[in-house]
Each structure stands twice: as structure tokens, then as C-alpha cells.
Design an enzyme around this catalytic site. Sequence first.
Site, PDB file in Angstrom:
ATOM      1  N   LYS A 172      44.118  36.325  49.713  1.00 44.42           N
ATOM      2  CA  LYS A 172      44.348  37.744  49.433  1.00 44.42           C
ATOM      3  C   LYS A 172      43.279  38.630  50.062  1.00 44.42           C
ATOM      4  O   LYS A 172      43.485  39.807  50.289  1.00 44.42           O
ATOM      5  CB  LYS A 172      44.416  37.965  47.926  1.00 44.42           C
ATOM      6  CG  LYS A 172      45.572  37.211  47.278  1.00 44.42           C
ATOM      7  CD  LYS A 172      45.537  37.303  45.776  1.00 44.42           C
ATOM      8  CE  LYS A 172      46.684  36.502  45.157  1.00 44.42           C
ATOM      9  NZ  LYS A 172      46.711  36.600  43.697  1.00 44.42           N
TER      10      LYS A 172
ATOM     11  N   GLY B  64      41.645  46.622  36.604  1.00 43.75           N
ATOM     12  CA  GLY B  64      42.161  45.293  36.914  1.00 43.75           C
ATOM     13  C   GLY B  64      43.601  45.164  36.465  1.00 43.75           C
ATOM     14  O   GLY B  64      44.353  46.130  36.492  1.00 43.75           O
TER      15      GLY B  64
ATOM     16  N   ASP C  55      42.431  37.636  35.512  1.00 49.15           N
ATOM     17  CA  ASP C  55      42.489  38.127  36.889  1.00 49.15           C
ATOM     18  C   ASP C  55      41.558  39.318  37.045  1.00 49.15           C
ATOM     19  O   ASP C  55      40.894  39.471  38.066  1.00 49.15           O
ATOM     20  CB  ASP C  55      43.922  38.507  37.247  1.00 49.15           C
ATOM     21  CG  ASP C  55      44.053  39.013  38.680  1.00 49.15           C
ATOM     22  OD1 ASP C  55      43.431  38.414  39.576  1.00 49.15           O
ATOM     23  OD2 ASP C  55      44.772  39.994  38.895  1.00 49.15           O
TER      24      ASP C  55
END
Length: 119
Positions: free
Chosen positions: A108, A62, A95
Site C-alpha cells: 500500500k 484512522g 489498522d
Amino acid sequence: AKMNIPVYCPALTDGSIGDMLYFHSFKNPGLVVDLVQDIRAMNDEARTVGRPKKTGMIILGGGVPKHHINNANLMRNGADFSVSINTAQEFDGSDSGAKPDEAVSWGKIRPEATPVKVH
């Protein structure tokens, strides 16, 4: 890029690798790592994919890499496919731990995509 598949690492200078590049530059001046060019190339590659071609994301981990590949696909109104593999959890608001529907809400990942998160 092997098999003509580019590989980007927008966080290359973060941490000890950045330090090693700095120290390396004293003995070997001239090395240029152009992060802006990498971001431009990544965003342009996603943005200029002609229809009906599609884009997909395989995200291992990530943080910065996840952020950048998601943002690149934002430039084309979302990725058509997404597989995210990491150990991050959603509860801390990071995130890295965000579920795919978060990326869908930002454009996205396309709403009609069937994204997968493996953790």
C-alpha cells in the site's frame, strides 16, 4: 472539488450522519449517495495515475478512511508518500494504530517511500 481536488468519505453513512440522510430522504426523496461509485473513483484515480506522476496520502485519523486510501494505492503498487496523523497505538492490533511498515508489507506504500506517522 475545490481546486479540482476530490474529497472522498467512504464511511459517510456510518453513524448519525447516515441516520440523518435516511430521515432527510423522507422529506426530500431523490438524494443518492453512491458509495460504490466513490470507491471506484478513488481506486481508479490512484490506479490510472500515469508514470512518472506519483501519489501521496495525508491521513488524518484512522479506521475506514485510512483503510480505503491505503487500498486505493494498493491498486497502483503503493503510494509514493504517506503522512499519517492519529492518536492510535500499535499494541491493540488495529489498522488505525498500525505503523507505516505494515502498509509497506501489503504493497500500500512503496518500499522506497519514507512514510511518516505522527502521534
